[in-house]
Scaffold this active site. Structure first.
Site, PDB file in Angstrom:
ATOM      1  N   GLU A   1      11.656  18.050   5.521  1.00 27.03           N
ATOM      2  CA  GLU A   1      12.014  16.713   5.980  1.00 27.03           C
ATOM      3  C   GLU A   1      10.959  15.664   5.646  1.00 27.03           C
ATOM      4  O   GLU A   1      11.289  14.526   5.276  1.00 27.03           O
ATOM      5  CB  GLU A   1      12.275  16.742   7.489  1.00 27.03           C
TER       6      GLU A   1
ATOM      7  N   HIS B   1      18.984  21.197  18.263  1.00 34.26           N
ATOM      8  CA  HIS B   1      20.264  20.776  17.714  1.00 34.26           C
ATOM      9  C   HIS B   1      21.003  19.785  18.613  1.00 34.26           C
ATOM     10  O   HIS B   1      22.129  19.407  18.300  1.00 34.26           O
ATOM     11  CB  HIS B   1      21.179  21.988  17.476  1.00 34.26           C
TER      12      HIS B   1
END
Length: 365
Positions: A94, A163
């Site tokens: 990322e 998540h």
């Protein structure tokens, strides 16, 4: 290209259409059949496709956004239509993804970066805070940062740790970033198009539990969207104001309907953008009703509701009949899937807060 300016003043827009839409979203045009239901996921996909078709500088990048079309299929078909050089799969890195986007933006491109899940964005924070948010200021405006960072966020899907986070407070507290979160199908399209067109970096938070929510929006004739930075009154009311955004909007609308049984007429405001914040619309509503509850999934301590409550207290103190209350996620790491229903704000918790808005003072005065 359009430059969005933080802190712009905005007026109040009241919608009499079905919950979750603006009147312009829901009404078919003259001689045009009623729109077929579309999902938020479809609206986001169409917004990306239209932006890429109109501007060759728009590039989409992220983990599995190419052939797979993204975990939630938001980028489905884009690689096939525009080529893998404009809809590119990236390594699972990322910080590297966002750092690459910084270089692309410096050379005149408009990268749209997808982080697969909310907490997956944390490794990229150094790039976001040290470079993305500061580059335009650092260069005295010479280098704009037209980066849109798309992040599926929030709970309600039974996701495990990393998540289901609601991380909006981190982004709100970082000067130089716009923070956007749509709650309707029409806004998903309109706000994403406006974000991509902005010369300032935008953190675009997509409420993943609403990806499959449907609304009567004609994606062949893109729906009208209110200006960037303007909140919308989704349900007018006179008793108290519920202030919310993103995944909590449907819950607040449900709570407002349930409150009718107790004779309460609750107003519901959808913020749409957290930065810039529409003080004008929100304060005007609270001055009318005199009572307010802020609802969001993020934790309560130092969360978005704390800033909103402070702003309302500073600007509306003499109009308030009760303290501004908050209904938020608990101050804990996101719980396991079987427990998330207790963590997320629900109708009962919202109505309990409404009951605590010192109504008895009106009867004893």
């Amino acid at each position: 290209m359009t430059t969005v300016t933080a802190g712009r003043a905005a007026g109040t827009t009241t919608s009499a259409a079905a919950p979750g839409t603006t009147g312009a979203d829901a009404a078919p045009g003259p001689g045009r059949p009623a729109a077929k239901p579309a999902t938020m996921a479809q609206a986001l996909n169409r917004a990306l496709r239209d932006a890429m078709a109109e501007d060759p500088a728009v590039h989409v990048m992220g983990e599995d956004v190419g052939a797979l079309g993204g975990v939630f299929r938001i980028t489905d078909g884009l690689a096939a239509e525009f080529g893998e050089d404009r809809c590119a799969d990236t390594p699972l890195a990322e910080a590297g993804i966002l750092g690459t986007a910084v270089g692309m933006a410096m050379y005149g491109l408009r990268p749209v970066v997808e982080m697969q899940f909310d907490a997956f964005a944390y490794p990229a924070f150094e790039q976001l805070i040290s470079h993305v948010s500061r580059m335009r200021n650092r260069t005295r405006g010479a280098l704009p940062m037209p980066i849109t960072l798309r992040i599926p966020y929030g709970g309600g899907i039974g996701g495990v740790e990393h998540h289901s986070d609601s991380s909006e407070a981190y982004y709100m507290a970082t000067p130089g970033l716009h923070v956007v979160t749509p709650a309707t199908v029409g806004d998903a399209y309109g706000l994403l198009r406006q974000s991509i067109a902005s010369d300032d970096p935008v953190v675009f938070l997509e409420p993943k539990r609403l990806y499959w929510a449907k609304d009567a929006v004609d994606l062949e004739a893109p729906p009208h969207s209110e200006p960037f930075g303007r909140a919308v009154v989704r349900r007018p009311g006179t008793s108290a104001t519920l202030i919310t955004y993103g995944p909590s909007l449907p819950v607040c609308l449900e709570a407002a309907e349930a409150a009718r049984e107790d004779g309460l007429d609750l107003e519901v405001i959808d913020l749409r953008t957290l930065v810039p914040f529409d003080d004008e619309t929100v304060c005007a509503a609270v001055r009318r009703t005199g009572r307010a509850v802020v609802v969001h999934e993020a934790t309560g301590f130092a969360g978005p509701g704390a800033e909103i409550a402070a702003r309302l207290t500073e600007r509306c103190f003499h109009h308030l009949h009760a303290p501004v209350l908050r209904v938020a996620g608990f101050d804990i790491p996101y719980p396991p899937p079987m427990l998330e229903k207790h963590h997320l704000p629900g109708v009962d918790r919202i109505l309990d807060a409404v009951d605590r808005l010192q109504w008895e003072s009106e009867w004893t005065a």
